[in-house]
Design a protein around this motif. Sequence first.
Motif, mmCIF file in Angstrom:
data_model
loop_
_atom_site.group_PDB
_atom_site.id
_atom_site.type_symbol
_atom_site.label_atom_id
_atom_site.label_comp_id
_atom_site.label_asym_id
_atom_site.label_seq_id
_atom_site.Cartn_x
_atom_site.Cartn_y
_atom_site.Cartn_z
ATOM 1 N N PHE A 64 41.751 44.538 65.893
ATOM 2 C CA PHE A 64 42.726 43.441 65.918
ATOM 3 C C PHE A 64 42.047 42.117 66.264
ATOM 4 C CE2 PHE A 64 44.984 47.300 67.344
ATOM 5 C CZ PHE A 64 45.879 47.415 66.276
ATOM 6 N N VAL A 65 42.552 41.077 65.638
ATOM 7 C CA VAL A 65 42.080 39.729 65.985
ATOM 8 C C VAL A 65 43.309 38.868 66.215
ATOM 9 C CG1 VAL A 65 40.860 37.667 65.163
ATOM 10 C CG2 VAL A 65 39.949 39.922 64.630
ATOM 11 N N HIS A 66 43.232 38.028 67.228
ATOM 12 C CA HIS A 66 44.308 37.080 67.503
ATOM 13 C C HIS A 66 43.698 35.685 67.504
ATOM 14 C CE1 HIS A 66 46.655 34.786 70.699
ATOM 15 N NE2 HIS A 66 47.505 34.934 69.708
ATOM 16 N N LEU A 67 44.313 34.788 66.740
ATOM 17 C CA LEU A 67 43.809 33.415 66.690
ATOM 18 C C LEU A 67 44.757 32.485 67.436
ATOM 19 C CD1 LEU A 67 42.831 33.082 62.907
ATOM 20 C CD2 LEU A 67 41.324 33.606 64.829
ATOM 21 N N ALA A 68 44.225 31.776 68.404
ATOM 22 C CA ALA A 68 45.024 30.771 69.121
ATOM 23 C C ALA A 68 44.104 29.566 69.297
ATOM 24 C CB ALA A 68 45.484 31.315 70.463
ATOM 25 N N VAL A 69 43.849 28.907 68.182
ATOM 26 C CA VAL A 69 42.817 27.869 68.181
ATOM 27 C C VAL A 69 43.381 26.465 68.389
ATOM 28 C CG1 VAL A 69 41.182 29.227 66.834
ATOM 29 C CG2 VAL A 69 42.835 27.794 65.636
ATOM 30 N N GLY A 70 44.691 26.377 68.559
ATOM 31 C CA GLY A 70 45.281 25.080 68.917
ATOM 32 C C GLY A 70 45.351 24.104 67.756
ATOM 33 N N TYR A 71 45.364 22.828 68.116
ATOM 34 C CA TYR A 71 45.494 21.778 67.101
ATOM 35 C C TYR A 71 44.162 21.587 66.391
ATOM 36 C CZ TYR A 71 49.693 20.954 69.762
ATOM 37 O OH TYR A 71 50.888 21.125 70.392
ATOM 38 N N PRO A 72 44.200 21.503 65.064
ATOM 39 C CA PRO A 72 42.934 21.341 64.336
ATOM 40 C C PRO A 72 42.249 20.030 64.686
ATOM 41 C CG PRO A 72 44.773 21.770 62.817
ATOM 42 C CD PRO A 72 45.370 21.535 64.164
ATOM 43 N N GLY A 73 43.005 19.038 65.096
ATOM 44 C CA GLY A 73 42.409 17.762 65.469
ATOM 45 C C GLY A 73 43.441 16.674 65.387
ATOM 46 N N LEU A 74 43.020 15.488 65.816
ATOM 47 C CA LEU A 74 43.928 14.336 65.784
ATOM 48 C C LEU A 74 43.783 13.623 64.464
ATOM 49 C CD1 LEU A 74 43.448 12.543 69.185
ATOM 50 C CD2 LEU A 74 45.514 13.651 68.337
ATOM 51 N N ARG A 75 44.865 13.005 64.038
ATOM 52 C CA ARG A 75 44.748 12.157 62.872
ATOM 53 C C ARG A 75 45.254 10.782 63.268
ATOM 54 N NH1 ARG A 75 48.021 14.340 58.192
ATOM 55 N NH2 ARG A 75 49.326 12.528 58.552
ATOM 56 N N PHE A 76 44.565 9.771 62.808
ATOM 57 C CA PHE A 76 44.976 8.402 63.113
ATOM 58 C C PHE A 76 45.939 7.883 62.073
ATOM 59 C CE2 PHE A 76 41.801 8.105 66.270
ATOM 60 C CZ PHE A 76 42.192 7.033 67.047
ATOM 61 N N LEU A 77 46.728 6.919 62.455
ATOM 62 C CA LEU A 77 47.526 6.208 61.467
ATOM 63 C C LEU A 77 46.550 5.566 60.482
ATOM 64 C CD1 LEU A 77 50.066 4.569 63.880
ATOM 65 C CD2 LEU A 77 50.660 6.034 61.958
ATOM 66 N N PRO A 78 46.859 5.608 59.186
ATOM 67 C CA PRO A 78 45.885 5.133 58.182
ATOM 68 C C PRO A 78 45.421 3.696 58.414
ATOM 69 C CG PRO A 78 47.776 6.190 57.123
ATOM 70 C CD PRO A 78 48.082 6.135 58.584
ATOM 71 N N ASP A 79 46.350 2.798 58.805
ATOM 72 C CA ASP A 79 45.933 1.405 58.990
ATOM 73 C C ASP A 79 45.005 1.257 60.190
ATOM 74 O OD1 ASP A 79 48.053 0.388 61.302
ATOM 75 O OD2 ASP A 79 48.892 1.895 59.985
#
Lengths: 121, 497
Positions: B190-205
Amino acid sequence: MVPTLLGRVQTRIVLLATVGSLVTWLVGGSFEVLAIVALLGVGWELIYQLLMQFRWEKDWPTLFGLLTAIPEGALVFALLRPEPGPFLLHFGLVWLAVWLVANGPMRVPFPRWRFRGGRLL
Amino acid sequence: MVHRVAIPEEMLTSSTWDDAILSGAGIQVRDVPFVTVGGGIGSFVTVDYLRIAGVPADDIRILSNIDYPWQTYEYLTRVSQIPRPERIRSDSSSRPDNIWGFPSYAVTEAWREKTIKPLLHVLVEPIFSDYWTPRAGTVFDSLARERDRIGYDEMLVKGVVSRVRRRAGGGYFTMLRTPEGTQAAYRSRFVHLAVGYPGLRFLPDLQEFRDTHGDFEHVVNAYEPHEHVYEFLKTRPGTVLVRGGGIVASRVLQRLMDDREAFDLQTRIVHIFRTYVRGAHGPHVWMRRKGGDGWAYQGFNYPKSVWGGQLKAQMRKVDGYARKRLYKQMGGTNTAKRRRWQEQMRKGRREGWYEPMQAVVEKVSLDPNGMLVTSIGNGADIASHFIIDCTGLEADVAEHRILADLLEHGGAWRNPLGRLEVERHFEVKDTASGDGALYASGATTLGGYFPGVDTFLGLQVAAQEIADDLARRGWCRRIGPARSTVQWLNWMLGRKV
């Protein structure tokens, strides 16, 4: 616990049958009153469920669980016309005990209960 | 044996690995039945549940690049203005250190501080008081206690996981790059993945501004350290532009307003909402959320019944478009309507130093004096010393390499919200391998049959579903009433699992 309709009814019946019976026996209360509270309660739960729909969160605050004792108690009293003193003591203690157990200790033997809207089955 | 530092090409291109390919490549194989990847609160809560269900520590390994489960959470809460003494946005019985949520944090605080106040507060919430929420420090201290109780550190293996691949014959291989730089493969059922948020993204501007000017000091994300903004404002009057309408924006405003009051500052705050909420909103009277002054108000990040009531039951039944629509109905950026915040904002509006507005930003640039200029169309510009991005945009799951690999090689696919589609018991759909199963919980699975995944309580819901599924497969015991009660007593007494 945030209830679903089925969860409300199941929790009420189970808690009245266990905690409610224990308190009734301890204070020498009437099991007839207990049965009526359980029976009428199914109808009350329908009303509560309806009222809950007006809440965005579809939750039922802890305080509501306590305050609903007033209309429910009044209705049982009006129907059965028991002696006020003993009735108030019996009904009040049953309600308080059930409310306290539903707000915590219930989760000890039943860890899935709170995630299932109060359903036990 | 030669320890490999890189995974050979023939393995990278093959979606299923057999035992021979690993031994041929000289990769060390370590056997353990259950592996959880991440090591944050998602892994912790899942392992806690399994340990309480009776799974021995030897049967579990936690593969992680952090030292303790709340490390990332504590970092993010601290920089987004919730230091240890401040209260988080989680209710009293959402206790990641206690699978029963009883006694709740309010009971614990009442007991520890010998005061009935938290109990009275919980009794009348949310009608006559704001929701009672625990202090961040209390949460971390209680997690530390539970970590020690379940022997977490014995199960923790430090390293960086790159991928999980199916094993020919059943189960999985999880590749871990050890701190020494070598590769190790965990062979597990068995494998369990709890890797959280992939990362932050900024507002494009804002991203464009940063790329153009290389300025990471004046345009900041609330989830990045930005203490220098508050320090600058203590030295001279300044204008801060805040963007976003969620709880982080509320926190940042509180900090700015607290400092303004405490140090008698002249800070001016301009607050831009892309969607400006003017009042209660929703399709009909049974689906109406409170709002006003720009904000949509809600106690927690989802309506409360998603963790166990009506909305949880409802979402569990729907797929595809219907699910997406239900998410949209209950979703949207929102914050808690706390009395203190309301008071501060009212004062700011009255005195003219807090200006909330609706606007869509077109461009951010620099003027000759070094001030930031935010253009909001029709020739209107707002000058400020700093911009704090509180929109909390998240990166796509494919930006996380384990998840990207799973989408490419593991059979996983995306749910209606673009994250990983999981079953009701949190098994990632179509990733089964023989008698093995791969589970995921947390932000990775947002958009599934259960909405509140990226919350303390949501992680516990997932842990319970996963543990029950493992019990159905005969791998561990299902926690019944007797075991639950005994284990709860052990928890109360602080006895080791």
